[in-house]
Design a protein around this motif. Structure first.
Motif, PDB file in Angstrom:
ATOM      1  N   THR A 157       0.754  -1.215   0.003  1.00 16.52           N
ATOM      2  CA  THR A 157       0.084   0.191   0.057  1.00 16.52           C
ATOM      3  C   THR A 157       0.734   1.411  -0.152  1.00 16.52           C
ATOM      4  OG1 THR A 157      -0.294  -0.070   2.410  1.00 16.52           O
ATOM      5  CG2 THR A 157      -1.754  -1.049   1.359  1.00 16.52           C
ATOM      6  N   ASP A 158       0.391   2.314  -0.401  1.00 17.02           N
ATOM      7  CA  ASP A 158       1.029   3.545  -0.318  1.00 17.02           C
ATOM      8  C   ASP A 158       0.717   4.258   0.911  1.00 17.02           C
ATOM      9  OD1 ASP A 158      -1.514   4.727  -0.251  1.00 17.02           O
ATOM     10  OD2 ASP A 158      -1.394   5.454  -2.752  1.00 17.02           O
ATOM     11  N   ASP A 159       1.144   5.490   1.014  1.00 19.36           N
ATOM     12  CA  ASP A 159       1.182   6.169   2.342  1.00 19.36           C
ATOM     13  C   ASP A 159      -0.326   6.452   2.584  1.00 19.36           C
ATOM     14  OD1 ASP A 159       3.876   6.385   2.455  1.00 19.36           O
ATOM     15  OD2 ASP A 159       3.959   8.248   1.683  1.00 19.36           O
ATOM     16  N   LYS A 160      -1.270   6.252   1.996  1.00 19.27           N
ATOM     17  CA  LYS A 160      -2.915   6.622   2.033  1.00 19.27           C
ATOM     18  C   LYS A 160      -3.523   5.404   2.287  1.00 19.27           C
ATOM     19  CE  LYS A 160      -2.694  11.077  -0.293  1.00 19.27           C
ATOM     20  NZ  LYS A 160      -2.660  11.665  -1.531  1.00 19.27           N
ATOM     21  N   GLY A 161      -2.873   4.027   2.007  1.00 18.69           N
ATOM     22  CA  GLY A 161      -3.638   3.094   2.407  1.00 18.69           C
ATOM     23  C   GLY A 161      -3.974   2.274   0.984  1.00 18.69           C
ATOM     24  N   ASN A 162      -3.536   3.168  -0.081  1.00 16.28           N
ATOM     25  CA  ASN A 162      -4.192   2.438  -1.538  1.00 16.28           C
ATOM     26  C   ASN A 162      -3.362   1.146  -1.762  1.00 16.28           C
ATOM     27  OD1 ASN A 162      -6.273   4.563  -1.729  1.00 16.28           O
ATOM     28  ND2 ASN A 162      -4.616   5.968  -2.144  1.00 16.28           N
TER      29      ASN A 162
END
Length: 193
Positions: A157-162
Motif C-alpha cells: 500500500t501507499d502512504d494513504k493505504g491504497n
C-alpha cells in the motif's frame, strides 16, 4: 543428519516468533543457536530479530556480498553452533542459499530459514526461489486474509493505504505498507489492473 529448512508464509504469520521460539528451545537445552537476519531490514532494532509480540534476540546481520559458509564455518570453529536460524531469508542471494546448503552438508549443522515466499506482485524473491528449490523441508506457516481464508499473497500500500502494483521489489515495511491476502482478493487488486 542436518537439514536445510524453509519456513515460508505471507506477512504476519509469526515467522520471527517461531524463529525466536526455536532459538529458545535450543538455549534451554544448553545448545547454541546462531541467529542471522538481513541487514536491509532495519524496521526494528538493528542487530536483532524482533517479533510483533515483543520477543527479540541478538542477531548477526548479513549483507548480499557476505559468504555465509565462511562466516558459519569460522563461527563454528570459535564456539560451536548447534543450529542456524535465519530471519528475512527472502533477501538471501542465490549464492548464499547455496552456501547455506553446503554448510548443512559439510558442517552438519541444521539451518532453519524463515521468510516470505512472494513479493507484492506475486513474484518469488530470489532467496525464496532457491530455498523452495534446494531446501530439504518446506514448511508453510499460515495466516489469514481479511475474509477469513488462508492468506498466501501480500499486497503493498501507499502512504494513504491504497493498494499499488508497481515499484521496486524490495521496500521495507510492516503493517504500514503491506497486507496479507488470499489469492482471490490479491487477484482482484493486482491481476485486474
Amino acid at each position: 543428519m542436518a537439514k536445510l529448512y524453509f519456513y515460508y508464509s505471507a506477512m504476519n504469520a509469526g515467522k520471527s516468533t517461531s524463529l525466536l521460539q526455536s532459538a529458545y528451545n535450543y538455549k534451554e537445552r544448553g545448545m547454541r543457536p546462531y541467529i542471522m537476519s538481513a541487514a536491509i531490514d532495519n524496521r526494528y532494532s538493528v542487530g536483532k530479530v524482533t517479533s510483533r509480540i515483543g520477543l527479540e534476540a541478538e542477531a548477526y546481520l548479513f549483507h548480499k556480498e557476505d559468504d555465509l559458509f565462511k562466516i558459519l564455518s569460522e563461527e563454528n570453529k570459535k564456539q560451536g553452533i548447534n543450529c542456524v536460524l535465519i530471519d528475512e531469508s527472502q533477501f538471501l542471494s542465490r549464492d548464499q542459499v547455496k552456501q547455506l546448503a553446503i554448510a548443512v552438508d559439510d558442517l552438519d549443522i541444521p539451518v532453519l530459514c524463515y521468510g516470505i515466499r512472494t513479493d507484492f506482485r506475486g513474484e518469488l524473491f530470489p532467496g525464496s526461489q532457491h530455498l523452495l528449490a534446494w531446501a530439504d523441508n518446506l514448511i508453510e506457516l499460515k495466516t489469514i486474509c481479511h475474509c477469513g481464508s488462508k492468506a498466501t499473497m501480500v499486497v503493498r500500500t501507499d502512504d494513504k493505504g491504497n493498494i499499488i502494483n508497481d515499484g521496486d521489489q524490495v521496500v521495507i515495511g510492516g503493517n504500514d505498507r503491506y497486507q496479507s491476502m488470499c489469492r482471490k482478493h490479491f487477484a482482484e487488486h493486482i491481476w485486474s489492473n
